[in-house]
Design a protein around this motif. Structure first.
Motif, PDB file in Angstrom:
ATOM      1  N   LEU A  26      35.282 -15.967  20.709  1.00  0.00           N
ATOM      2  CA  LEU A  26      34.229 -16.681  19.980  1.00  0.00           C
ATOM      3  C   LEU A  26      33.224 -15.714  19.354  1.00  0.00           C
ATOM      4  O   LEU A  26      32.731 -15.953  18.238  1.00  0.00           O
ATOM      5  CB  LEU A  26      33.511 -17.652  20.919  1.00  0.00           C
ATOM      6  CG  LEU A  26      34.346 -18.836  21.425  1.00  0.00           C
ATOM      7  CD1 LEU A  26      33.525 -19.697  22.361  1.00  0.00           C
ATOM      8  CD2 LEU A  26      34.867 -19.669  20.257  1.00  0.00           C
ATOM      9  N   VAL A  27      32.887 -14.632  20.057  1.00  0.00           N
ATOM     10  CA  VAL A  27      31.964 -13.641  19.496  1.00  0.00           C
ATOM     11  C   VAL A  27      32.570 -13.015  18.240  1.00  0.00           C
ATOM     12  O   VAL A  27      31.906 -12.868  17.199  1.00  0.00           O
ATOM     13  CB  VAL A  27      31.626 -12.565  20.541  1.00  0.00           C
ATOM     14  CG1 VAL A  27      30.871 -11.406  19.890  1.00  0.00           C
ATOM     15  CG2 VAL A  27      30.794 -13.152  21.670  1.00  0.00           C
ATOM     16  N   LEU A  28      33.848 -12.626  18.319  1.00  0.00           N
ATOM     17  CA  LEU A  28      34.505 -12.038  17.156  1.00  0.00           C
ATOM     18  C   LEU A  28      34.650 -13.050  16.028  1.00  0.00           C
ATOM     19  O   LEU A  28      34.476 -12.711  14.845  1.00  0.00           O
ATOM     20  CB  LEU A  28      35.885 -11.496  17.554  1.00  0.00           C
ATOM     21  CG  LEU A  28      35.895 -10.358  18.588  1.00  0.00           C
ATOM     22  CD1 LEU A  28      37.335  -9.982  18.948  1.00  0.00           C
ATOM     23  CD2 LEU A  28      35.142  -9.140  18.059  1.00  0.00           C
ATOM     24  N   ALA A  29      34.950 -14.298  16.386  1.00  0.00           N
ATOM     25  CA  ALA A  29      35.115 -15.334  15.369  1.00  0.00           C
ATOM     26  C   ALA A  29      33.812 -15.612  14.640  1.00  0.00           C
ATOM     27  O   ALA A  29      33.790 -15.808  13.412  1.00  0.00           O
ATOM     28  CB  ALA A  29      35.648 -16.619  16.020  1.00  0.00           C
ATOM     29  N   ALA A  30      32.693 -15.638  15.366  1.00  0.00           N
ATOM     30  CA  ALA A  30      31.400 -15.908  14.727  1.00  0.00           C
ATOM     31  C   ALA A  30      31.065 -14.830  13.697  1.00  0.00           C
ATOM     32  O   ALA A  30      30.577 -15.126  12.592  1.00  0.00           O
ATOM     33  CB  ALA A  30      30.309 -15.993  15.792  1.00  0.00           C
ATOM     34  N   HIS A  52      45.505 -12.665  14.899  1.00  0.00           N
ATOM     35  CA  HIS A  52      45.699 -14.006  15.444  1.00  0.00           C
ATOM     36  C   HIS A  52      44.653 -14.338  16.509  1.00  0.00           C
ATOM     37  O   HIS A  52      44.273 -15.496  16.667  1.00  0.00           O
ATOM     38  CB  HIS A  52      47.102 -14.131  16.032  1.00  0.00           C
ATOM     39  CG  HIS A  52      48.176 -14.132  14.996  1.00  0.00           C
ATOM     40  ND1 HIS A  52      49.524 -14.081  15.305  1.00  0.00           N
ATOM     41  CD2 HIS A  52      48.120 -14.167  13.643  1.00  0.00           C
ATOM     42  CE1 HIS A  52      50.236 -14.101  14.199  1.00  0.00           C
ATOM     43  NE2 HIS A  52      49.394 -14.132  13.166  1.00  0.00           N
ATOM     44  N   THR A  53      44.188 -13.310  17.229  1.00  0.00           N
ATOM     45  CA  THR A  53      43.155 -13.536  18.250  1.00  0.00           C
ATOM     46  C   THR A  53      41.865 -14.016  17.603  1.00  0.00           C
ATOM     47  O   THR A  53      41.224 -14.970  18.067  1.00  0.00           O
ATOM     48  CB  THR A  53      42.895 -12.241  19.031  1.00  0.00           C
ATOM     49  OG1 THR A  53      44.090 -11.826  19.678  1.00  0.00           O
ATOM     50  CG2 THR A  53      41.803 -12.440  20.079  1.00  0.00           C
ATOM     51  N   VAL A  54      41.477 -13.370  16.503  1.00  0.00           N
ATOM     52  CA  VAL A  54      40.256 -13.775  15.803  1.00  0.00           C
ATOM     53  C   VAL A  54      40.445 -15.148  15.155  1.00  0.00           C
ATOM     54  O   VAL A  54      39.546 -15.997  15.191  1.00  0.00           O
ATOM     55  CB  VAL A  54      39.858 -12.727  14.761  1.00  0.00           C
ATOM     56  CG1 VAL A  54      38.543 -13.106  14.091  1.00  0.00           C
ATOM     57  CG2 VAL A  54      39.740 -11.340  15.399  1.00  0.00           C
ATOM     58  N   SER A  55      41.623 -15.395  14.578  1.00  0.00           N
ATOM     59  CA  SER A  55      41.886 -16.688  13.951  1.00  0.00           C
ATOM     60  C   SER A  55      41.840 -17.817  14.974  1.00  0.00           C
ATOM     61  O   SER A  55      41.314 -18.910  14.692  1.00  0.00           O
ATOM     62  CB  SER A  55      43.257 -16.666  13.267  1.00  0.00           C
ATOM     63  OG  SER A  55      43.287 -15.677  12.243  1.00  0.00           O
TER      64      SER A  55
END
Length: 356
Positions: A26-30, A52-55
């Motif tokens: 979630l931190v990376l996605a934000a 894929h982890t960030v997606s």
């Protein structure tokens, strides 16, 4: 050269050891969402994770599960052993003494959790020592402080004392005489033990046949510098018995007190003096039986009464002690007296009479 702000990378490296898998995503996605188009790929390259982890983190951030605190989807993870193998708990309880063919007031075992697990494995159940300890705890068993794997002769002595107490309790309840169990606990006691010992910490059995009520009583604060401070726990326990007794209807003047090893540790001589004093003040004929260190549970307790004592020592945090009384008694007046002299070793079994 990375086009992700260096300040974010420093913040992320500081936070990463404290994040679980989902929080990390979630931190990376934000940050990826704030970077706009291509943000997932840029973040993944800068941090060194798969895109894929960030997606996946972006989908979790924007999806309906964003408010959930679960690390797994509902239903995920390993099933409880009682769900995957419903027969393992009955098989474990069958290993407890005095055996499945009786209706005991006490159940106990002198075997370690490792030995119990090995016995269950020989019967075709796949289970570890830690799982055995967990099942025992969930079903009300407790390993008293100071217990350790005993030699053959010591195990025989302990088992015989438990059989003696179990029969004694049955005799008293059959004649409608009251029985009180006593345990003294302190903060820090009851920490889970290693797998080679038998289960730690007590709990109420979920299948208890008799409804249980509980009362909490506040206790005094004792000065740890006083040489009698350790006797404060014994005094509190004896006072709790007296308070309970004074609120009861008149019985025939007998009482069976079953004290576990925590009372012995608090002071066996002090406890005997306290019981002698209680007998003199109330006119009761009190029989006392000790339970040696072993893994056990009471099957039926009608009422639980708890009292607390705070012991203040100079320069230290106060220790909190809790006295727990378990009451087993039938309704009505006792029909006849029970032979007052308990059998067995006098250190574990004795009777005190009121002074005349």
């Amino acid at each position: 050269m990375s086009d992700v702000p260096e300040s974010f990378l420093k913040e992320f490296r500081l936070l990463e050891p404290h994040l679980d898998e989902r929080q990390r995503r979630l931190v990376l996605a934000a940050r990826a969402v704030s970077l706009g188009q291509g943000g997932a790929r840029r973040i993944a390259r800068a941090v060194g994770v798969h895109p894929h982890t960030v997606s996946k983190g972006i989908r979790e951030l924007q999806g309906p599960e964003q408010s959930r605190g679960n690390l797994r989807r509902p239903g995920g993870g390993r099933k409880k052993i009682t769900e995957s193998n419903p027969e393992v708990l009955p098989a474990l309880l069958d290993l407890m003494e005095p055996g499945p063919a009786t209706t005991p007031h006490l159940q106990w075992t002198a075997s370690s959790t490792r030995a119990l697990a090995a016995d269950l494995q020989r019967r075709g159940h796949r289970i570890s020592a830690w799982s055995v300890a967990s099942l025992l705890r969930q079903n009300g068993f407790r390993l008293f402080p100071g217990s350790r794997p005993a030699g053959h002769e010591s195990q025989l002595d302990r088992r015989e004392q438990y059989r003696r107490v179990n029969e004694r309790v049955g005799q008293w309840l059959a004649t409608r005489q009251p029985v009180v169990t006593v345990s003294i606990r302190r903060d820090g006691i009851g920490v889970p033990a290693a797998p080679d010992t038998a289960y730690p910490r007590d709990a109420r059995p979920p299948d208890t046949a008799t409804a249980t009520t509980s009362r909490q009583a506040a206790g005094p604060i004792a000065d740890g510098a006083d040489r009698n401070a350790e006797d404060g726990r014994v005094t509190l326990a004896a006072g709790a018995i007296r308070t309970w007794w004074e609120r009861q209807p008149a019985w025939s003047g007998q009482l069976l007190v079953v004290a576990d090893t925590t009372v012995w540790a608090a002071g066996s001589r002090a406890w005997r003096r306290a019981m002698t004093k209680l007998a003199g003040e109330t006119g009761l004929l009190i029989s006392v039986c000790y339970l040696p260190p072993i893994t056990m549970r009471w099957v039926r307790i009608n009422e639980l009464i708890r009292s607390t004592l705070m012991v203040q020592r100079s320069g230290r945090e106060p220790d909190r002690h809790e006295v727990e009384l378990g009451v087993m008694a039938g309704t009505g007046r006792g029909t006849r007296r029970v032979a007052p002299a308990p059998e067995g070793p006098p250190a574990w079994n004795y009777t005190v009479a009121p002074t005349t």
